[in-house]
Write an enzyme that holds these catalytic residues in place. Structure first.
Site, PDB file in Angstrom:
ATOM      1  CG  ASP A  42       6.069   3.625  -0.482  1.00 34.85           C
ATOM      2  OD1 ASP A  42       5.596   2.672   1.205  1.00 34.85           O
ATOM      3  OD2 ASP A  42       5.743   4.218  -0.936  1.00 34.85           O
TER       4      ASP A  42
ATOM      5  CG  ASP B 280       1.499   7.447   1.420  1.00 40.69           C
ATOM      6  OD1 ASP B 280       0.249   7.655   0.574  1.00 40.69           O
ATOM      7  OD2 ASP B 280       1.396   7.102   2.478  1.00 40.69           O
TER       8      ASP B 280
ATOM      9  N   GLY C  17       8.568   8.278   3.356  1.00 36.79           N
ATOM     10  CA  GLY C  17       8.523   6.426   3.982  1.00 36.79           C
ATOM     11  C   GLY C  17       8.450   5.952   5.057  1.00 36.79           C
TER      12      GLY C  17
ATOM     13  NE  ARG D  79      -0.076  10.809  11.455  1.00 41.72           N
ATOM     14  CZ  ARG D  79      -1.274   8.890  11.817  1.00 41.72           C
ATOM     15  NH1 ARG D  79      -2.075   9.973  12.954  1.00 41.72           N
ATOM     16  NH2 ARG D  79      -1.625   8.439  11.024  1.00 41.72           N
TER      17      ARG D  79
ATOM     18  CB  SER E 177       1.106   5.329   5.614  1.00 40.56           C
ATOM     19  OG  SER E 177      -0.506   6.157   5.811  1.00 40.56           O
TER      20      SER E 177
ATOM     21  CG  ASN F  59      -4.361   7.236   7.933  1.00 40.94           C
ATOM     22  OD1 ASN F  59      -4.686   7.387   8.352  1.00 40.94           O
ATOM     23  ND2 ASN F  59      -3.310   8.548   7.808  1.00 40.94           N
TER      24      ASN F  59
ATOM     25  CG  ASP G  79       8.051   6.813  -3.186  1.00 45.50           C
ATOM     26  OD1 ASP G  79       7.551   6.146  -2.362  1.00 45.50           O
ATOM     27  OD2 ASP G  79       7.413   8.103  -2.998  1.00 45.50           O
TER      28      ASP G  79
HETATM   29  C1  BG6 Z   1       4.639   6.377   4.224  1.00 44.03           C
HETATM   30  C2  BG6 Z   1       4.491   8.000   2.931  1.00 44.03           C
HETATM   31  O1  BG6 Z   1       3.793   5.440   3.204  1.00 44.03           O
HETATM   32  O2  BG6 Z   1       3.539   6.926   5.234  1.00 44.03           O
HETATM   33  C3  BG6 Z   1       4.910   8.844   4.697  1.00 44.03           C
HETATM   34  O3  BG6 Z   1       6.121   7.664   2.880  1.00 44.03           O
HETATM   35  C4  BG6 Z   1       4.168   9.049   5.898  1.00 44.03           C
HETATM   36  O4  BG6 Z   1       4.932  10.600   4.008  1.00 44.03           O
HETATM   37  C5  BG6 Z   1       3.986   7.693   6.533  1.00 44.03           C
HETATM   38  O5  BG6 Z   1       4.852   9.858   6.716  1.00 44.03           O
HETATM   39  C6  BG6 Z   1       3.303   7.967   7.274  1.00 44.03           C
HETATM   40  O6  BG6 Z   1       1.888   8.079   7.170  1.00 44.03           O
HETATM   41  P1  BG6 Z   1       0.089   8.088   8.194  1.00 44.03           P
HETATM   42  O7  BG6 Z   1      -0.574   8.477   7.429  1.00 44.03           O
HETATM   43  O8  BG6 Z   1       0.358   7.005   9.076  1.00 44.03           O
HETATM   44  O9  BG6 Z   1       0.591   9.499   8.745  1.00 44.03           O
HETATM   45 MG    MG Z   2       6.065   6.194  -0.818  1.00 44.12          MG
END
Ligand code: BG6
Ligand code: MG
Length: 212
Positions: A9, A11, A46, A49, A116, A118, A170
């Site tokens: 993972d 984040d 995890g 969004r 994510s 991002n 996590d």
């Molecule tokens: C996960 C995070 O990795 O990504 C979450 O633990 C988050 O908290 C999710 O909401 C989505 O992320 P993003 O960057 O696409 O908004």
């Molecule tokens: Mg995580």
């Protein structure tokens, strides 16, 4: 165990972005006059969004339209993207590089499995954009953790059977996703219910564990 790949993972496992997520959601919630704290934030680990937004909005009496929800998610993401611009390779968590290097050297494949969207920006900022054998993230999945899709896609990209993979997470949602994918699971921090557990990767030798 016959583990041929370890899927990480992002984040809260590779990098400290979990705190940036908290700060960005808190700012958006404050703008809207919605109560938000670190305990609620734990439930967002995890989770995608838009699903995270639904959890944040549980504390609001207002009925938001779909369009308003998209605008709020975009606002949070703008705050978040601003925060992650400041990331550098120093923000990679303790013990991570040592474990990645050893796994790589010993021929165990390494991948990212993150909800994510991002992920590419973050990997770029921390200097690991071309480091992993596969990157499966929020941009190539329909269902976010606890659905196993993101991990199954990573295994598929690596061409390794799920039972030969171990995930490192996590979040409880991520551990559940790993289990549903039929993979071995390693929990960090506050995550529970996994095959293996450590507070952080600082004193962990993942290669030693998977080669047992
Ligand atoms: C996960 C995070 O990795 O990504 C979450 O633990 C988050 O908290 C999710 O909401 C989505 O992320 P993003 O960057 O696409 O908004
Ligand atoms: Mg995580």
């Amino acid at each position: 165990m016959d583990i041929k790949a370890v899927i990480f993972d992002l984040d809260g496992v590779i990098v400290t972005t979990d705190d940036c997520h908290y700060t960005a959601w808190k700012k958006m919630a404050d703008d809207e006059g919605i109560y938000f704290d670190r305990k609620i934030n734990e439930r967002l680990r995890g989770v995608s969004r838009m699903q995270s937004l639904e959890i944040v909005l549980e504390k609001s009496d207002k009925a938001y339209t779909e369009q308003e929800k998209l605008a709020l998610a975009a606002k949070k993401n703008a705050y978040y993207v601003d925060l992650i611009q400041k990331l550098t390779p120093h923000d990679v968590l303790g013990g991570v590089m040592k474990n990645l290097e050893t796994l790589k050297e010993r021929g165990i494949k390494i991948a990212i499995g993150s909800s994510s969207k991002n992920t590419p920006i973050i990997l770029n900022r921390i200097g690991l954009a071309d480091y992993f054998d596969a990157v499966s993230d929020g941009n190539n999945i329909k269902n976010s953790k606890p659905d196993p899709e993101v991990f199954l896609k990573a295994a598929e990209m690596l061409n390794i059977a799920p039972e030969n993979c171990m995930i490192v997470e996590d979040a409880d949602a991520g551990i559940e996703a790993g289990k549903r994918a039929g993979m071995k699971t390693f929990a960090l921090g506050n995550a529970t219910g996994a095959d293996f557990y450590a507070k952080s990767l600082e004193n962990v030798d993942l290669y030693k564990l998977v080669s047992q």
